[in-house]
Design an enzyme around this catalytic site. Structure first.
Site, PDB file in Angstrom:
ATOM      1  CE1 TYR A 294       3.213   4.617  -6.652  1.00  0.00           C
ATOM      2  CE2 TYR A 294       4.907   5.101  -8.269  1.00  0.00           C
ATOM      3  CZ  TYR A 294       3.593   5.161  -7.863  1.00  0.00           C
ATOM      4  OH  TYR A 294       2.657   5.760  -8.654  1.00  0.00           O
ATOM      5  CG  LEU A 382      -2.461   9.778  -0.132  1.00  0.00           C
ATOM      6  CD1 LEU A 382      -3.737  10.259  -0.792  1.00  0.00           C
ATOM      7  CD2 LEU A 382      -2.151  10.605   1.117  1.00  0.00           C
ATOM      8  CG  ASP A 383       0.440   7.117  -6.024  1.00  0.00           C
ATOM      9  OD1 ASP A 383       1.227   8.077  -5.842  1.00  0.00           O
ATOM     10  OD2 ASP A 383       0.531   6.337  -6.987  1.00  0.00           O
ATOM     11  CB  ALA A 384      -3.837  11.926  -4.460  1.00  0.00           C
TER      12      ALA A 384
END
Length: 518
Positions: A294, A382-384
């Protein structure tokens, strides 16, 4: 009504000399027990957080264990007080609880690691069994503390007429102690000495207040236990193993939010693991910027809009794998890297090459930072995650309305959706929620692999597949963009729109793990 008071004690049948504890000792014991009971609850949640996060479910379980244990302790304490109404009898239980409290951080570690291993392998029975084991270890000392309250009332009451006043005063004192433990653990002990030593400090306090009320050989034992716990407080916490199956651990830290470690393989590849390796959050090789998965999809997804992105914000940047790649391949790109945990950003700069002067790091929570920002962006990534959960307030319609308001014309939002293999419920929910803001036809999916799907929402009307194929990217990145375009397809149907009022994301994720574990 005749009984032994808190300030006197009988001569034992074995010939021990009469022992008169210090005045006010019972009240001090009640206060310290209150401090330890709620302080331990905070420390227990902290103990679990690096492995299972700090979701409402984890907190609910921790609170439930504490309340049930205290309730059982109250019931047992009343019976014990009637059978042996002496301060010496009460102090033995306090001393015993100190021993169990000291053991919790050491005995729980193997159970927690086993739980994480089972969690990653989707072994529901082993996961629940290990978690129950940790709960039991926390429950036992808290149960012993629950014994104190009715015991103290029994010792302090001199007459029936004073029962209400005496009980009220002791319970008020215990509650003040609980408040002290809550804020002491949260604001002082855990930040300053860590969760392991927090347990030990409470254990030491319990042992210290119990010793003056003990007699004979038990008192000697209490002194030995107190000294032993004091030594444990002084000893630095143990570290994890320095070698894993993936390589050598070259750095590790228990941060304010999680446990982090950097592992280096023989070929120089470094990975950032958070919370005992539930997932790899960043990857690094000295002369490489493409790693598959990813990360590469997030690197090029911003080109799916109407413009080539130049101003990008990475919400949940971790060690900076994507930010590093963007600033290497695209000389005009500027990245705001927003990461809640400043220690993780520090690790990124030291071990993962997040050193470009076009990367600006911000230590902040993603949504509040974005809401307060006056900037406009071409791409919001967004990867939180605090594995396995994504914060609920980053899954709602209101949040995606904020993202839309912070985008330049033709801008894009890209979201990494982590999930268990074969389960797309979280992806469907996020897709439906993003569509409620960006429109039915403007949300796309890139099914990168079995555990990650990248969602793309755009304010542009062009087909993002065409945009990716036509994007002006370096030769090394061209195959990545073409592969992403070939995978890209319209978002899935069937999800529920989440809002700030209702976003049961923890239930959704837990249910997905349970379904796979069956």
């Amino acid at each position: 009504m005749t009984q032994t008071s808190a300030s006197t004690s009988r001569t034992t049948s074995t010939g021990d000399a009469p022992h008169r504890p210090p005045r006010g000792l019972l009240e001090l014991i009640v206060f310290v027990v209150g401090t330890a009971s709620l302080g331990a609850e905070i420390a227990a949640a902290r103990l679990l957080a690096p492995w299972f996060g700090a979701s409402t479910i984890v907190w609910a379980n921790t609170i439930a264990i504490t309340l049930v244990s205290l309730s059982v302790g109250y019931a047992i304490g009343g019976r014990l007080a009637d059978r042996n109404p002496t301060l010496h009898g009460l102090a033995r239980w306090v001393l015993a609880s100190s021993v169990f409290f000291a053991a919790v951080p050491f005995l729980s570690a193997p159970f927690l690691r086993q739980s994480v291993r089972a969690f990653s392998e989707y072994s529901g029975g082993l996961f629940l069994g290990s978690l129950v084991g940790v709960g039991a270890m926390i429950a036992v000392p808290v149960l012993m503390l629950g014994i104190v309250s009715p015991y103290a009332v029994r010792l302090k009451v001199d007459s029936v007429e004073d029962t209400g006043k005496t009980a009220g005063r002791l319970y008020a004192l215990g509650t003040i102690g609980s408040l002290t433990g809550t804020f002491g653990a949260t604001l002082a002990l855990i930040p300053l000495v860590g969760s392991q030593r927090t347990f030990l400090v409470f254990s030491l306090l319990l042992a210290l207040v119990s010793v003056p009320a003990l007699r004979g050989k038990v008192r000697v034992l209490g002194i030995v236990i107190t000294v032993a716990i004091a030594v444990l407080v002084a000893v630095p916490p143990g570290s994890t193993k320095t070698v894993t199956d993936a390589g050598r651990v070259i750095d590790e830290a228990e941060t304010e939010y999680q446990y982090a470690r950097v592992i280096e393989a023989d070929d120089g590849t470094r990975v950032l693991e958070l919370n005992e390796g539930q997932a790899i959050h960043s990857i690094y090789r000295p002369d490489d910027f493409l790693f598959g998965g990813y990360w590469d999809s997030m690197l090029v997804a911003g080109f799916g809009g109407g413009t080539a992105p130049q101003k990008i914000v990475n919400l949940g940047s971790a060690g900076g794998t994507v930010a590093r790649g963007l600033t290497h391949y695209f000389p005009d790109v500027e990245v705001d890297a927003v990461e809640l945990d400043d220690k993780v950003s520090e690790i990124g700069r030291e071990y993962f090459g997040m050193t470009s002067d076009r990367i600006t790091t911000h230590t902040a929570d993603a949504r509040p930072w974005l809401q307060q920002s006056d900037e406009r962006f071409d791409n919001i990534m967004l990867d939180a995650y605090r594995q396995p959960y994504i914060p609920y307030y980053l899954t709602t319609k209101e949040f995606f309305e904020v993202t839309r308001d912070r985008l330049n014309p033709g801008g894009t939002v890209t979201v990494n959706v982590g999930h268990v293999p074969g389960n797309d419920q979280l992806e469907k929910v996020l897709t439906a929620t993003m569509r409620s803001v960006y429109g039915e036809a403007n949300v796309w999916r890139d099914p990168v692999d079995s555990t990650n799907t990248v969602l793309l929402a755009t304010t542009a009307q062009e087909d993002p597949r065409d945009q990716l194929r036509a994007a002006d990217v370096p030769p090394d990145v061209r195959p990545v963009a073409d592969d992403a375009a070939s995978r890209l397809e319209p978002g899935l149907d069937g999800g529920t729109v989440y809002t700030d009022d209702r976003a049961p994301v923890e239930w959704l994720i837990d249910a997905s793990f349970a379904a796979v574990a069956e």
